[in-house]
Design a protein around this motif. Structure first.
Motif, PDB file in Angstrom:
ATOM      1  N   LEU A 311       0.840  -1.195   0.000  1.00 20.17           N
ATOM      2  CA  LEU A 311       0.000   0.000   0.000  1.00 20.17           C
ATOM      3  C   LEU A 311       0.873   1.243   0.000  1.00 20.17           C
ATOM      4  CD1 LEU A 311      -2.729  -0.967   2.643  1.00 20.17           C
ATOM      5  CD2 LEU A 311      -2.865  -1.191   0.160  1.00 20.17           C
ATOM      6  N   ASN A 312       0.449   2.262  -0.742  1.00 18.42           N
ATOM      7  CA  ASN A 312       1.185   3.527  -0.740  1.00 18.42           C
ATOM      8  C   ASN A 312       0.697   4.401   0.420  1.00 18.42           C
ATOM      9  OD1 ASN A 312      -1.120   5.123  -1.584  1.00 18.42           O
ATOM     10  ND2 ASN A 312      -0.780   4.413  -3.672  1.00 18.42           N
ATOM     11  N   PRO A 313       1.326   5.547   0.681  1.00 17.53           N
ATOM     12  CA  PRO A 313       0.953   6.363   1.858  1.00 17.53           C
ATOM     13  C   PRO A 313      -0.520   6.770   1.890  1.00 17.53           C
ATOM     14  CG  PRO A 313       3.072   7.080   1.002  1.00 17.53           C
ATOM     15  CD  PRO A 313       2.550   6.069   0.024  1.00 17.53           C
ATOM     16  N   GLU A 314      -1.084   7.147   0.736  1.00 18.31           N
ATOM     17  CA  GLU A 314      -2.491   7.570   0.717  1.00 18.31           C
ATOM     18  C   GLU A 314      -3.415   6.388   0.996  1.00 18.31           C
ATOM     19  OE1 GLU A 314       0.177  10.128  -1.151  1.00 18.31           O
ATOM     20  OE2 GLU A 314      -0.408   8.185  -2.019  1.00 18.31           O
ATOM     21  N   GLN A 315      -3.091   5.239   0.470  1.00 22.34           N
ATOM     22  CA  GLN A 315      -3.902   4.051   0.722  1.00 22.34           C
ATOM     23  C   GLN A 315      -3.843   3.652   2.192  1.00 22.34           C
ATOM     24  OE1 GLN A 315      -1.986   1.580  -2.229  1.00 22.34           O
ATOM     25  NE2 GLN A 315      -3.691   1.769  -3.668  1.00 22.34           N
ATOM     26  N   THR A 340      -5.984   4.285  -9.505  1.00 21.39           N
ATOM     27  CA  THR A 340      -5.262   4.631  -8.274  1.00 21.39           C
ATOM     28  C   THR A 340      -5.403   3.582  -7.172  1.00 21.39           C
ATOM     29  OG1 THR A 340      -7.161   5.977  -7.571  1.00 21.39           O
ATOM     30  CG2 THR A 340      -5.355   7.126  -8.672  1.00 21.39           C
ATOM     31  N   GLY A 341      -6.079   2.467  -7.445  1.00 23.43           N
ATOM     32  CA  GLY A 341      -6.148   1.386  -6.463  1.00 23.43           C
ATOM     33  C   GLY A 341      -7.238   1.538  -5.425  1.00 23.43           C
ATOM     34  N   LYS A 342      -8.392   2.054  -5.852  1.00 21.76           N
ATOM     35  CA  LYS A 342      -9.515   2.224  -4.915  1.00 21.76           C
ATOM     36  C   LYS A 342      -9.980   0.880  -4.356  1.00 21.76           C
ATOM     37  CE  LYS A 342     -13.415   3.003  -6.937  1.00 21.76           C
ATOM     38  NZ  LYS A 342     -14.086   1.682  -6.798  1.00 21.76           N
ATOM     39  N   THR A 343     -10.194  -0.086  -5.241  1.00 20.74           N
ATOM     40  CA  THR A 343     -10.676  -1.399  -4.800  1.00 20.74           C
ATOM     41  C   THR A 343      -9.652  -2.080  -3.900  1.00 20.74           C
ATOM     42  OG1 THR A 343     -11.930  -1.599  -6.863  1.00 20.74           O
ATOM     43  CG2 THR A 343     -11.587  -3.613  -5.585  1.00 20.74           C
ATOM     44  N   LYS A 344      -8.393  -1.967  -4.254  1.00 23.74           N
ATOM     45  CA  LYS A 344      -7.322  -2.543  -3.429  1.00 23.74           C
ATOM     46  C   LYS A 344      -7.370  -1.961  -2.021  1.00 23.74           C
ATOM     47  CE  LYS A 344      -2.268  -3.031  -3.282  1.00 23.74           C
ATOM     48  NZ  LYS A 344      -0.998  -2.752  -4.000  1.00 23.74           N
ATOM     49  N   THR A 345      -7.623  -0.667  -1.922  1.00 27.93           N
ATOM     50  CA  THR A 345      -7.690   0.008  -0.620  1.00 27.93           C
ATOM     51  C   THR A 345      -8.889  -0.488   0.187  1.00 27.93           C
ATOM     52  OG1 THR A 345      -6.682   1.959  -1.651  1.00 27.93           O
ATOM     53  CG2 THR A 345      -7.722   2.272   0.503  1.00 27.93           C
ATOM     54  N   GLU A 528      -4.974  20.042  -0.396  1.00 31.49           N
ATOM     55  CA  GLU A 528      -5.176  18.759   0.272  1.00 31.49           C
ATOM     56  C   GLU A 528      -6.577  18.687   0.875  1.00 31.49           C
ATOM     57  OE1 GLU A 528      -2.133  18.340   3.182  1.00 31.49           O
ATOM     58  OE2 GLU A 528      -0.552  17.858   1.726  1.00 31.49           O
ATOM     59  N   PHE A 529      -7.038  17.463   1.097  1.00 37.57           N
ATOM     60  CA  PHE A 529      -8.311  17.225   1.778  1.00 37.57           C
ATOM     61  C   PHE A 529      -8.042  16.930   3.247  1.00 37.57           C
ATOM     62  CE2 PHE A 529      -9.119  16.043  -2.631  1.00 37.57           C
ATOM     63  CZ  PHE A 529     -10.352  16.631  -2.887  1.00 37.57           C
ATOM     64  N   CYS A 530      -9.082  17.065   4.069  1.00 36.59           N
ATOM     65  CA  CYS A 530      -8.967  16.707   5.481  1.00 36.59           C
ATOM     66  C   CYS A 530      -9.033  15.187   5.605  1.00 36.59           C
ATOM     67  CB  CYS A 530     -10.095  17.355   6.289  1.00 36.59           C
ATOM     68  SG  CYS A 530     -10.061  16.900   8.039  1.00 36.59           S
ATOM     69  N   GLY A 531      -7.918  14.572   5.975  1.00 31.06           N
ATOM     70  CA  GLY A 531      -7.793  13.118   6.000  1.00 31.06           C
ATOM     71  C   GLY A 531      -8.731  12.415   6.959  1.00 31.06           C
ATOM     72  N   LYS A 532      -9.286  13.137   7.908  1.00 30.97           N
ATOM     73  CA  LYS A 532     -10.228  12.529   8.850  1.00 30.97           C
ATOM     74  C   LYS A 532     -11.538  12.146   8.154  1.00 30.97           C
ATOM     75  CE  LYS A 532     -12.515  13.554  13.278  1.00 30.97           C
ATOM     76  NZ  LYS A 532     -12.706  14.570  14.346  1.00 30.97           N
ATOM     77  N   TYR A 533     -11.878  12.905   7.100  1.00 32.09           N
ATOM     78  CA  TYR A 533     -13.160  12.710   6.430  1.00 32.09           C
ATOM     79  C   TYR A 533     -13.046  12.241   4.978  1.00 32.09           C
ATOM     80  CZ  TYR A 533     -14.819  15.325  10.460  1.00 32.09           C
ATOM     81  OH  TYR A 533     -15.082  15.729  11.741  1.00 32.09           O
ATOM     82  N   ILE A 534     -11.912  12.473   4.367  1.00 31.50           N
ATOM     83  CA  ILE A 534     -11.766  12.135   2.951  1.00 31.50           C
ATOM     84  C   ILE A 534     -10.298  11.905   2.615  1.00 31.50           C
ATOM     85  CG2 ILE A 534     -11.780  14.609   2.373  1.00 31.50           C
ATOM     86  CD1 ILE A 534     -12.932  13.881  -0.365  1.00 31.50           C
ATOM     87  N   THR A 535     -10.056  10.897   1.792  1.00 37.53           N
ATOM     88  CA  THR A 535      -8.713  10.655   1.266  1.00 37.53           C
ATOM     89  C   THR A 535      -8.798  10.557  -0.242  1.00 37.53           C
ATOM     90  OG1 THR A 535      -7.943   9.462   3.226  1.00 37.53           O
ATOM     91  CG2 THR A 535      -6.756   9.064   1.177  1.00 37.53           C
ATOM     92  N   GLN A 536      -7.939  11.323  -0.920  1.00 37.97           N
ATOM     93  CA  GLN A 536      -7.821  11.178  -2.365  1.00 37.97           C
ATOM     94  C   GLN A 536      -6.599  10.318  -2.670  1.00 37.97           C
ATOM     95  OE1 GLN A 536      -7.025  14.699  -4.716  1.00 37.97           O
ATOM     96  NE2 GLN A 536      -6.894  13.519  -6.620  1.00 37.97           N
ATOM     97  N   LEU A 537      -6.812   9.289  -3.465  1.00 37.47           N
ATOM     98  CA  LEU A 537      -5.700   8.474  -3.944  1.00 37.47           C
ATOM     99  C   LEU A 537      -5.105   9.181  -5.162  1.00 37.47           C
ATOM    100  CD1 LEU A 537      -7.386   4.952  -3.696  1.00 37.47           C
ATOM    101  CD2 LEU A 537      -6.024   6.154  -1.970  1.00 37.47           C
TER     102      LEU A 537
END
Length: 746
Positions: A311-315, A340-345, A528-537
């Motif tokens: 997994l990469n940092p965003e995942q 970007t590996g959504k399903t993998k995440t 950037e997005f707020c990681g508590k509520y959303i993560t962009q891969l």
């Protein structure tokens, strides 16, 4: 001790299990082994029958392949267990599943009001007693507006389905389980497409030649499956005998009925949302308008990410946030641009929830394909006692993948909804949004699922996304589960037939509405997005950097990073096929007549069909620098128009090229191929139709890994800013192959 992966592999190889009907009408379970038992002679096979009512005894049938002999031997359950524990576990699972059925409340009818029917048929605009832009400002406005949009969409789909009605159709009996089939060339491709979209379900037949003296007899049934040339239907029990006796003597008129269940479930979800006062919690939560706090809170559950997960940092951040429910009680958004590996995440998050907590997960997707993809990827990690893939009863059993079947609700030749207690034994339940409604109707405890994950949320109507939430994991004013919505609002939105519903905003998904609120927006200063509520891969592992460049700039603010390996993306670099040797995009200028089909009003362009076939021929003859050749399965052809898809499919079929995938942008969303050929169809004038749709454009040009070929008319496409940017990019890199009608150079 064997690993979980090895045990899963062993389980899948040992046997095939089916139900067998006994002479007395009861059923037994047959296990046909693929492995020869120790006590049988060479060349023998064996079958075990276990009576599900007693569970105490079984018979062993040993058959010699060279002689038609059958031997019988009474066995105790313990003796059968000694043969194969995995077989017995599978048998016991089927027994438990078959013991009862899911008890569900009856859905209200939700008949379409007369005024909405009139509006759908005449196109006359409906009037609301409030400004439509205020529909999300109060619960009353919201429910009224969305009820109306669901009704409008159902009416539009009903009229669409009725357009497939056929007269003078001949039926033939297959000899199997009340199954008949009919063949009709007229609009067969469109009928097949409608079946794939779950639009055609039930039907009524009446004799083509009607008598003036007798009441017309009607026969009801259900579509079961299809092939390229045949539609297979199952007659109802009450219709079968009479229909079977006369079907060879006369033809019938077939009247298709829309599958109303998805619309009833959407209304049902809206009713629950209103009754449980969930509007403020889900739809218009005041916290949506706050600015996300970027400060990090130490996670309650520490996750050790094995290097094997890769997994990469965003995942990793997304998995950490999902498992720890950082956004609860608000939804968490996993923003997954192409490749970007959504399903993998999601799969990694589900596995960690199962291994690190005692909580249960409901995973839903808009399509069965998305659900199957997640289930397939979870098989190496989860046992058949941990994961349950629940299909709708109407789903074609012939489509189920063999590796998913042991995890599913298939029994013999049909699917079965088992009792609620059976379903609740599983840590992970996977089903479509619509099938999730069965759990709400079964009155499952609202605290049973601690996580509800909705994949493809950006391509689902908001009311569909409410089905696995409202009433399933909620009580008055409260959402108990951690809601996770995953998708990409920059790709295709929900398919909407009703123009009036579309204008009212029905095509805007729950996920896209969240993106419009400050809490889920990207910070313009930090990007950037707020990681508590959303993560962009952001790391794209699919496409060559040149293929990724334009969509990255147009739709993702330049945030995507090209991380695919050279082995996957450099197949054609320095190849003679490329006009520009290090630039794996070809824009082939073609001017032809874009014609409209009389059958379905969809468009096609014969010149482009010929050019697509020319490129396919070149590709299949080509030898790559490593000496290998292109296979048919490496190639995908995507086009906006269903008639163009049909024309290209027919041309490929004539050339024995049936392993090439050909489809619309809707078919290709979520898919990828090493080589993608895009046929844009429209030519001449300045009207682009939905070729001008930015989401469709994004999907079509982001499916390719190492070669993107666009066949189209740049003189027309330049009227769309997105297409013009791509054409200019190709011109700058000497990748535009001109026709005799030259497109002006820069």
């Amino acid at each position: 001790m064997p690993s979980k992966k090895q045990k899963a592999k062993n389980r899948r190889n040992v046997s095939t299990v089916n139900w067998v009907e006994n002479k007395d009408g009861t059923h037994s379970i047959a296990v046909a082994s693929k492995v020869k038992p120790d006590n049988t002679q060479k060349g023998n096979s064996w079958v075990q029958l276990l009576n599900p009512d007693s569970g105490k005894s079984a018979r062993k049938y040993t058959t010699d392949e060279n002689a038609n002999t059958v031997q019988f031997e009474e066995m105790t359950l313990n003796e059968v267990e000694n043969k194969s524990n995995d077989d017995i576990a599978q048998i016991q699972r089927l027994i438990d599943m078959k013991r009862g059925k899911l008890e569900m409340c009856t859905l209200p009818s939700y008949d379409i009001p007369k005024e909405i029917w009139n509006s759908a048929e005449t196109g006359k605009q409906l009037r609301f007693g409030f400004p439509i832009e205020k529909c999300r400002s109060s619960a009353d406005y919201y429910v009224k507006t969305y009820e109306t949009m669901v009704y409008l969409e159902e009416a539009a789909q009903t009229l669409f389905v009725q357009s497939f009605n056929q007269d003078d159709v001949d039926f033939s009996y297959t000899g199997e389980n009340q199954i008949f089939y009919f063949m009709k060339e007229k609009r067969m491709a469109e009928i097949n497409g409608a079946i794939d979209e779950n639009l055609l379900d039930c039907f009524v037949l009446e004799p083509h030649k009607k008598s003036d003296f007798f009441t017309v007899e009607r026969y009801s049934g259900q579509i079961k499956r299809k092939s390229a040339e045949k539609i297979f239907v199952q007659m109802s029990e009450e219709s079968f005998s009479k229909f079977n006796s006369i079907c060879m003597e006369q033809s019938f008129d077939i009247r298709f009925c829309l599958n109303r269940t998805p619309y009833q479930l959407q209304h049902f979800a809206l009713d629950i949302l209103n009754e449980q006062r969930l509007f403020t919690a889900l739809i218009n939560n005041p916290k949506y308008d706050e600015t996300g706090n970027s400060s990090k809170t130490p996670p309650e559950i520490l996750i050790d990410f094995s290097p094997n997960l890769k997994l990469n940092p965003e995942q990793k951040l997304a998995v950490q946030s999902i498992v720890n429910a950082t956004s609860k009680p608000l939804p968490f958004v996993l923003f997954g641009p192409p490749g970007t590996g959504k399903t993998k995440t999601l799969v990694a998050a589900i596995e960690k929830i199962v291994r690190l907590t005692d909580k249960n997960v409901l995973v839903c997707g808009q399509s069965n394909a998305a659900c199957d993809e997640i289930a397939t990827r979870l098989i190496p990690a989860l046992t058949e006692d941990e994961m349950f893939r629940m299909y709708a009863l109407s789903y074609d059993v012939h489509k189920i993948k063999s590796d998913i079947e042991p995890y599913s609700n298939r029994i013999g030749k049909e699917f079965h909804y088992p009792p609620l207690q059976f379903i609740m034994k599983y840590r992970v339940v996977i089903c479509t949004l619509c099938t999730a409604g069965t759990l709400t109707r079964a009155n499952i405890s609202p605290k049973h699922f601690s996580y509800v994950i909705i994949d493809e949320c950006a391509s689902a109507h908001e009311t569909m996304a409410l089905i696995p939430i409202a009433g399933l994991c909620t009580e008055t004013g409260k959402v108990h589960a951690n809601i996770v919505v995953a998708g990409d609002p920059k790709q295709l939105d929900a398919v909407t037939k009703s123009d009036q519903a579309k204008k009212l905003g029905f095509g805007t998904s729950f996920m896209e509405h969240l993106f419009e609120r400050p809490l889920y927006k990207c910070d313009p200063e930090t990007n950037e997005f707020c990681g508590k509520y959303i993560t962009q891969l952001i790391r794209n592992y699919r496409s060559h950097e040149s293929i990724l460049k334009i969509p990255n700039e147009l739709f993702y603010n330049g945030t995507l990073l090209a991380k695919a390996s050279d082995d996957a993306t450099n197949w054609f670099v320095n190849n003679s096929l490329l006009p520009s040797k290090k630039f794996p995009i070809i824009f082939r200028s073609v001017q032809g007549n874009s014609e409209r089909s009389d059958a379905n009003k969809s468009m096609f362009n014969t010149n482009e069909v010929n050019m697509v076939m020319e490129y396919i021929d070149k590709l299949l003859k080509l030898k790559l620098k490593n000496g290998e050749r292109i296979s048919q399965s490496d190639i995908g052809v995507v086009t906006p128009y269903k008639m163009q898809r049909r024309c290209i499919s027919q041309a490929c079929h004539r050339g024995n090229l049936d392993d090439i995938t050909i489809g619309t942008a809707e078919v290709f969303q979520g898919q990828e191929r090493p080589i993608i050929i895009v046929s844009t169809v429209r030519s001449g004038g300045n009207k682009l139709g939905f070729v001008n749709n930015p989401r469709r454009f994004n999907v079509m040009i982001t499916r390719a890994k190492c070669l993107l070929v666009i066949v189209g008319d740049p003189h027309l496409l330049q009227y769309c800013s997105n297409w013009r940017k791509l054409i200019t990019f190709c011109l700058e890199n000497n990748a535009l192959v001109q026709s005799r009608y030259r497109y002006p150079s820069i």
